[in-house]
Design a protein around this motif. Structure first.
Motif, short mmCIF file in Angstrom:
data_model
loop_
_atom_site.label_atom_id
_atom_site.label_comp_id
_atom_site.label_asym_id
_atom_site.label_seq_id
_atom_site.Cartn_x
_atom_site.Cartn_y
_atom_site.Cartn_z
N GLU A 172 0.83 -1.21 0.00
CA GLU A 172 0.00 0.00 0.00
C GLU A 172 0.86 1.26 0.00
OE1 GLU A 172 -3.30 0.34 -0.40
OE2 GLU A 172 -3.33 -1.83 -0.71
N THR A 173 1.98 1.23 0.70
CA THR A 173 2.88 2.38 0.73
C THR A 173 3.49 2.60 -0.65
OG1 THR A 173 3.37 1.96 3.05
CG2 THR A 173 4.90 3.38 1.86
N ALA A 174 3.89 1.53 -1.31
CA ALA A 174 4.45 1.65 -2.66
C ALA A 174 3.41 2.20 -3.63
CB ALA A 174 4.97 0.30 -3.14
N LEU A 175 2.18 1.72 -3.53
CA LEU A 175 1.11 2.24 -4.40
C LEU A 175 0.86 3.72 -4.15
CD1 LEU A 175 -1.46 -0.70 -4.40
CD2 LEU A 175 -0.17 0.17 -6.35
N ALA A 176 0.91 4.14 -2.89
CA ALA A 176 0.71 5.55 -2.57
C ALA A 176 1.82 6.40 -3.16
CB ALA A 176 0.65 5.74 -1.05
N VAL A 177 3.06 5.90 -3.13
CA VAL A 177 4.18 6.63 -3.72
C VAL A 177 4.00 6.74 -5.23
CG1 VAL A 177 6.67 6.51 -4.19
CG2 VAL A 177 5.80 6.08 -1.89
N PHE A 178 3.58 5.64 -5.86
CA PHE A 178 3.33 5.66 -7.31
C PHE A 178 2.23 6.65 -7.66
CE2 PHE A 178 5.16 1.18 -7.64
CZ PHE A 178 6.35 1.63 -8.19
N ARG A 179 1.14 6.65 -6.88
CA ARG A 179 0.04 7.58 -7.14
C ARG A 179 0.50 9.02 -7.00
NH1 ARG A 179 -2.99 4.67 -3.28
NH2 ARG A 179 -3.59 2.76 -4.30
N ALA A 180 1.26 9.30 -5.96
CA ALA A 180 1.72 10.67 -5.70
C ALA A 180 2.67 11.15 -6.80
CB ALA A 180 2.42 10.75 -4.34
#
Length: 185
Positions: A172-180
């Motif tokens: 989830e943290t990696a996905l949030a970084v990708f989204r940002a």
């Protein structure tokens, strides 16, 4: 009220421990959602009764009680953690475990997935893993103390469950970084 073993220190003793306290980031959003749902149910029931001409004081009291019960059911527990402890507070109880003295972490069978944490002092706490996934600081605090428990030989059950939550938090943290960064897959 939550059961407290007399061998355990009082709740206030935990608050004097040094270190930063971290809280569930999604709690206020979830609290507002539960308030909106309860309010919407109350407005709907009162509106129907008013529209049909059957609104009385006792029916209004009944609908208010029903909306209050819905709020009690939906109200999320407040989760916070500090160095060596994790705490959940709901409207009806407060639970605390010493995360640096964890002896087991279990995922019981059931409809909703919960982590059940037990410490060496007899403390027991249930927490939704989604709270930990949604608040990486909270997860980091728990993970650091659980590693300390495992290194000291106290944590004998639940390392696999903690590993699964860790993988979910990392994902989830990696996905949030990708989204940002605009690189969402």
């Amino acid at each position: 009220m939550a059961h407290r073993n007399d061998a355990r220190p009082a709740v206030g003793a935990y608050a004097r421990e040094p270190g930063r306290v971290v809280r569930d980031r999604g709690w206020s959003r979830d609290l507002h959602t539960s308030l909106r749902c309860s309010g919407a149910l109350l407005a709907l029931l009162l509106g129907i009764d008013w529209g049909t001409g059957e609104l009385t004081w006792w029916r209004s009291a009944l609908w208010l009680t029903l909306a209050a019960l819905l709020f009690v059911v939906l109200c999320p527990p407040r989760v916070c953690a500090g160095e060596g402890w994790l705490d959940t507070r709901s409207l009806l109880s407060r639970r605390r475990v010493r995360t640096d003295l964890l002896v087991s972490v279990r995922v019981p069978d059931g409809v909703s997935r919960r982590l059940v944490l037990r410490d060496a002092l007899g403390g027991r706490l249930e927490i939704d893993p989604a709270v930990l996934v949604g608040s990486p600081e909270l997860w980091h605090r728990l993970d650091e103390d659980a590693r300390r428990s495992a290194a000291s030989g106290l944590l004998r059950y639940g390392t696999q469950e903690l590993r699964e939550v860790s993988e979910q938090v990392d994902r989830e943290t990696a996905l949030a970084v990708f989204r940002a960064s605009g690189l969402e897959p």
